[in-house]
Design a protein around this motif. Sequence first.
Motif, PDB file in Angstrom:
ATOM      1  N   ARG A 195       0.810  -1.215   0.000  1.00 60.44           N
ATOM      2  CA  ARG A 195       0.000   0.000   0.000  1.00 60.44           C
ATOM      3  C   ARG A 195       0.845   1.268   0.000  1.00 60.44           C
ATOM      4  O   ARG A 195       0.333   2.365  -0.187  1.00 60.44           O
ATOM      5  N   GLY A 196       2.124   1.122   0.267  1.00 58.64           N
ATOM      6  CA  GLY A 196       2.985   2.296   0.256  1.00 58.64           C
ATOM      7  C   GLY A 196       2.783   3.215   1.443  1.00 58.64           C
ATOM      8  O   GLY A 196       3.092   4.409   1.371  1.00 58.64           O
ATOM      9  N   ASN A 197       2.273   2.656   2.550  1.00 64.57           N
ATOM     10  CA  ASN A 197       2.030   3.480   3.734  1.00 64.57           C
ATOM     11  C   ASN A 197       3.293   3.488   4.595  1.00 64.57           C
ATOM     12  O   ASN A 197       3.543   2.577   5.383  1.00 64.57           O
ATOM     13  N   ILE A 198       4.084   4.522   4.434  1.00 60.61           N
ATOM     14  CA  ILE A 198       5.394   4.602   5.084  1.00 60.61           C
ATOM     15  C   ILE A 198       5.286   4.647   6.601  1.00 60.61           C
ATOM     16  O   ILE A 198       6.101   4.062   7.313  1.00 60.61           O
ATOM     17  N   ASP A 199       4.268   5.339   7.131  1.00 60.67           N
ATOM     18  CA  ASP A 199       4.133   5.456   8.581  1.00 60.67           C
ATOM     19  C   ASP A 199       3.780   4.114   9.227  1.00 60.67           C
ATOM     20  O   ASP A 199       4.323   3.765  10.281  1.00 60.67           O
ATOM     21  N   ILE A 200       2.869   3.390   8.607  1.00 61.24           N
ATOM     22  CA  ILE A 200       2.501   2.077   9.140  1.00 61.24           C
ATOM     23  C   ILE A 200       3.657   1.105   9.005  1.00 61.24           C
ATOM     24  O   ILE A 200       3.936   0.308   9.908  1.00 61.24           O
ATOM     25  N   LEU A 201       4.357   1.163   7.881  1.00 59.40           N
ATOM     26  CA  LEU A 201       5.498   0.272   7.684  1.00 59.40           C
ATOM     27  C   LEU A 201       6.567   0.545   8.740  1.00 59.40           C
ATOM     28  O   LEU A 201       7.135  -0.392   9.320  1.00 59.40           O
ATOM     29  N   ARG A 202       6.825   1.812   9.019  1.00 57.76           N
ATOM     30  CA  ARG A 202       7.821   2.154  10.040  1.00 57.76           C
ATOM     31  C   ARG A 202       7.383   1.619  11.402  1.00 57.76           C
ATOM     32  O   ARG A 202       8.209   1.094  12.171  1.00 57.76           O
ATOM     33  N   LEU A 203       6.099   1.762  11.712  1.00 56.58           N
ATOM     34  CA  LEU A 203       5.572   1.269  12.983  1.00 56.58           C
ATOM     35  C   LEU A 203       5.795  -0.242  13.115  1.00 56.58           C
ATOM     36  O   LEU A 203       6.244  -0.724  14.161  1.00 56.58           O
ATOM     37  N   LEU A 204       5.495  -0.976  12.054  1.00 59.91           N
ATOM     38  CA  LEU A 204       5.673  -2.433  12.081  1.00 59.91           C
ATOM     39  C   LEU A 204       7.142  -2.820  12.235  1.00 59.91           C
ATOM     40  O   LEU A 204       7.477  -3.760  12.950  1.00 59.91           O
ATOM     41  N   LEU A 205       8.009  -2.087  11.554  1.00 64.86           N
ATOM     42  CA  LEU A 205       9.430  -2.403  11.603  1.00 64.86           C
ATOM     43  C   LEU A 205      10.033  -2.117  12.978  1.00 64.86           C
ATOM     44  O   LEU A 205      11.061  -2.697  13.349  1.00 64.86           O
ATOM     45  N   GLN A 206       9.397  -1.234  13.713  1.00 65.58           N
ATOM     46  CA  GLN A 206       9.892  -0.897  15.048  1.00 65.58           C
ATOM     47  C   GLN A 206       9.482  -1.913  16.106  1.00 65.58           C
ATOM     48  O   GLN A 206      10.001  -1.876  17.225  1.00 65.58           O
ATOM     49  N   VAL A 207       8.574  -2.821  15.752  1.00 68.37           N
ATOM     50  CA  VAL A 207       8.206  -3.891  16.678  1.00 68.37           C
ATOM     51  C   VAL A 207       9.389  -4.847  16.781  1.00 68.37           C
ATOM     52  O   VAL A 207       9.873  -5.351  15.757  1.00 68.37           O
TER      53      VAL A 207
END
Length: 250
Positions: free
Chosen positions: A176-188
């Motif tokens: 989806r190209g959602n950078i904010d959500i992707l960053r959130l997931l990667l920080q888990v």
Amino acid sequence: MSDLEEEEIDLLEEEFTRATKFIECSHDQFDQKDLLKFYGFYKQATVGKCNVPKPGIFNVSGRTKWSVWNDLGDLSKESAMKGYILHLVGLKPEWDQVSERDDFKPQKGSWVSVSTHANRDEEDDLSGDKSIVDFIKEGNLAEVQSALQSVDEDIGSIINALDEEGLGPIHWAADRGNIDILRLLLQVPRTNVDFRDSGGQTALHFAASCGNRECVQLLLEFGADRTVRDDEGESCVDVAFDEEIKRLLM
């Protein structure tokens, strides 16, 4: 080949290049079926006859793209370039004039995103209890964050799990190209940046194939392995179309 023929081919290649750049900057103005047609002509024009095996049954996006390319058979590269241009002319007759205007501002994004997962019609059917993936599809950052915080079980079993479509949360965010959500997931802490979907693709494959440059950069910052190959033997560079993304992945 005569000098005249060479000149005609050069002019055709120049126009084809302009057309691909126009699509790269304006892909959100076209329907999915048209983007797929552009994809087929593009592959035929740049690679030639389809030369890769049909993706596995769970790789829906890959199978769709493979089919539109394979259906072109032995079509010559020159004819494929003409087909690409003529299809664009049929949809946007003044595309070449528009792309030359001083006030034309390319939109940030990819040359084309042909993932069947990007169809947002499916979101209208969501009802009842929603999962983290549902919120990712909706682009609802706050709900994704809340859902992650409310997980009582091992977070790794949620983050690194495939859904019924064979994708994990990280794949959906990259698609989806959602950078904010992707960053959130990667920080888990338990997120596997190289987690593979049912077709062997990582989030980096998805971000690259969909032209999501910011997501590609973010995944690389988090240590994504650009050498991973999917079940069809393709790396993230192989599935990328955006030249800037290809340079990032080299």
